[in-house]
Design a protein around this motif. Structure first.
Motif, PDB file in Angstrom:
ATOM      1  N   LEU A  83     -46.426 -66.529 -34.868  1.00 32.22           N
ATOM      2  CA  LEU A  83     -47.683 -65.887 -35.218  1.00 32.22           C
ATOM      3  C   LEU A  83     -47.440 -64.484 -35.766  1.00 32.22           C
ATOM      4  O   LEU A  83     -47.099 -63.571 -35.022  1.00 32.22           O
ATOM      5  CB  LEU A  83     -48.543 -65.832 -33.957  1.00 32.22           C
ATOM      6  N   CYS A  86     -48.093 -60.544 -34.422  1.00 34.90           N
ATOM      7  CA  CYS A  86     -48.327 -60.571 -32.974  1.00 34.90           C
ATOM      8  C   CYS A  86     -47.055 -60.454 -32.133  1.00 34.90           C
ATOM      9  O   CYS A  86     -47.131 -60.291 -30.923  1.00 34.90           O
ATOM     10  CB  CYS A  86     -49.072 -61.842 -32.591  1.00 34.90           C
ATOM     11  N   HIS A 179     -54.794 -54.102 -40.394  1.00 34.52           N
ATOM     12  CA  HIS A 179     -55.334 -54.971 -39.348  1.00 34.52           C
ATOM     13  C   HIS A 179     -56.797 -54.592 -39.139  1.00 34.52           C
ATOM     14  O   HIS A 179     -57.158 -53.412 -39.220  1.00 34.52           O
ATOM     15  CB  HIS A 179     -54.536 -54.711 -38.070  1.00 34.52           C
ATOM     16  N   THR A 425     -49.786 -66.942 -38.580  1.00 39.44           N
ATOM     17  CA  THR A 425     -51.072 -66.285 -38.818  1.00 39.44           C
ATOM     18  C   THR A 425     -51.597 -66.714 -40.184  1.00 39.44           C
ATOM     19  O   THR A 425     -50.847 -66.756 -41.150  1.00 39.44           O
ATOM     20  CB  THR A 425     -50.887 -64.757 -38.746  1.00 39.44           C
TER      21      THR A 425
END
Ligand SMILES: *Cc1c(COP(=O)(O)O)cnc(C)c1O
Length: 500
Positions: A83, A86, A179, A425
């Motif tokens: 991911l 993360c 983000h 992701t």
């Protein structure tokens, strides 16, 4: 199509009703003595009037139910979890063991400081390593997550400007690839968000940034390496321009795993940065927690750091400064968290730092970057890499390789689930179309990466044959298939009601 069974179960995956829907009245897992006949009611009229509504179950029913639920969880301990953004890395069992030591795990947050000197030393020692690794002199240890740390850093910046009579500085420059928590944190502390476009090369457009600087700008929020997995090579010029405009350089440190042990962010001109302990410093995360987001601060911002802080008294006792009066000359902006922050996460992070050592941390960031570049090199011709050249700790692809196939990024990710992989992701960062962002981390072996590469290449080849149907049907092998995630997020059903 999905094969059906008589039982509704699939293999040894059992079809599971809610715990409220199993059991039957009067069944129990415990055998309590009968209530003595004359028990005075000491509840002052607060006795429950209706049944609790809890299900009546035997012990084996409870054990099986929760064991099965635990098996439906996919985590870093179950398999590869690439991911992006993360940093889902292995959590050394040493850290778990340390966090469970009764002297740490059983502490009461209101215990007097004289009885918790060891715990305060843990917080202080971790603070020492975080400031050493970043080169910034101070750190606020209490924020509970990355987003919380962002907010904490911005609040310190806001408090600084208010103190200096420049409270009008409320504009925050945020690159398009940021983000989502970056603009959200800025908005939450009363700032306005001004986006900075990315260049063709996936980095901050320096000329556009310079054009946006002005005397109402509080700070730039930049992730480095950025969320495209690229190092901002003009970071020194960026920092210089921001400082020349009288603003601060806030760095989103979620990607610290790419550079930890190698780059001190203070040397890049960073004034404040949160560190996701649960990403870079190995803590089990996912599913919303727990995490911790200590925020390192420059000397100029340090006086505004929130409370409480561990301070050392003259007699060597460590204390928690709770009030401004404990800190002469300092102007803490307030408190961000009950008690002292996520202590258990700090214990794990300190165990990780001490277990790895400086050379181990540098080796980890090196291997994280190597693994991501291995994926990029081996998948580059099968998928479509978004940018030329090597990446840092994560590699970014977009959906050009799926053009004309009828398969979307979402379908592709769902097909990976059937193959036994947690998807990468998807659709983030927003600067490329249909993003697939993969972060293998340093803890994966070459064999694991090779297996994954084989599967991704096979899926890409299948998609390119034009047979979209298996992708549209995916996932076929999971207990539940495609859920209406938007409905679930917008209208969550959080309470079970009888008959619902
Ligand atoms: C994870 C992440 C955050 C937010 O951190 P949380 O701990 O999830 O609040 C912020 N920025 C980036 C780039 C991230 O990857």
């Amino acid at each position: 199509m999905t094969e059906t069974t008589f039982s509704g179960n699939r293999g040894l995956q059992l079809e599971e009703p809610l715990i409220f829907e199993i059991g039957c009245a009067g069944r129990s897992g415990v055998d309590l003595p009968a209530v003595p006949p004359v028990t005075a009611d000491r509840l002052g009229g607060c006795a429950r009037k209706a049944a609790t509504g809890l299900p009546d179950l035997s012990e084996p029913q409870v054990v099986r139910h929760y064991t099965r639920l635990s098996q439906k969880n996919y985590g870093i301990d179950s398999g590869f979890y690439p991911l992006g953004s993360c940093t889902m890395k292995h959590n050394p069992r040493l850290g778990e063991k340390m966090a469970r030591l009764p002297g740490f795990a059983d502490l009461h947050p209101l215990a007097p400081a004289s009885t918790i000197q060891g715990a305060l030393e843990v917080i202080d020692t971790l603070a020492h390593w975080l400031t050493t690794l970043t080169g910034l002199p101070a750190v606020a240890m209490s924020p509970a997550a990355g987003a919380h740390g962002e907010w904490c850093g911005l609040m310190a910046i806001r408090a600084y400007f208010e103190d200096k009579g420049q409270g009008h500085r409320r504009r925050v420059l945020v690159p398009e690839s940021a983000h989502g928590t970056n603009p959200a944190s800025a908005a939450l502390c009363g700032m306005t968000v001004d986006p900075i476009p990315a260049t063709e090369a996936g980095r901050v457009d320096l000329a556009a940034l310079k054009a946006k600087l002005g005397d109402d700008v509080a700070c730039l929020m930049l992730t480095n390496p950025n969320t495209c997995g690229l190092f901002e090579i003009e970071v020194l010029e960026i920092a210089q321009a921001v400082h020349a405009a009288g603003a601060f350089f806030y760095c989103d440190g979620a990607n610290f795993n790419a550079v930890v042990g190698r780059v001190r962010v203070a040397d890049l001109g960073v004034d404040a940065m949160h560190i996701n302990l649960h990403k870079t410093f190995a803590t089990p995360h996912g599913g919303g927690g727990p995490g911790a987001g200590p925020t390192v601060l420059s000397a100029a911002l340090a006086p505004y750091a929130p409370l409480p802080r561990v301070v050392t008294a003259e007699n060597g006792q460590r204390m928690l400064a709770e009030h401004d009066r404990d800190l002469p000359g300092e102007l803490p902006f307030g408190r961000v968290k009950a008690f002292h922050g996520q202590f258990g996460v700090m214990v794990r992070a300190l165990a990780y730092v001490l277990g790895m050592g400086g050379d181990g941390l540098a080796a980890a960031s090196g291997d994280a970057v190597l693994n991501a570049n291995y994926l990029l090199a081996r998948l580059g011709d099968a998928l479509s890499a978004s940018f030329d050249g090597p990446c840092m700790h994560e590699c970014l692809f977009d959906d050009r390789f799926l053009a004309g196939t009828g398969v979307s990024t979402l379908d592709f990710a769902k097909a990976l689930i059937d193959e036994g992989y947690h998807p990468m992701t998807m659709y983030f960062p927003l600067v490329v179309h249909g993003a697939l962002l993969m972060e293998p981390t340093e803890s994966e072996s070459k064999e694991t990466l090779d297996q994954f590469i084989g599967v991704v290449r096979a899926l890409a080849a299948r998609a390119k044959t034009g047979d979209a149907e298996p992708f549209k049907q995916a996932p076929r092998l999971t207990p539940r298939r495609r859920l209406d995630e938007t409905l679930a997020a917008r209208t969550p059903v959080l309470r079970w009601k009888a008959g619902s």
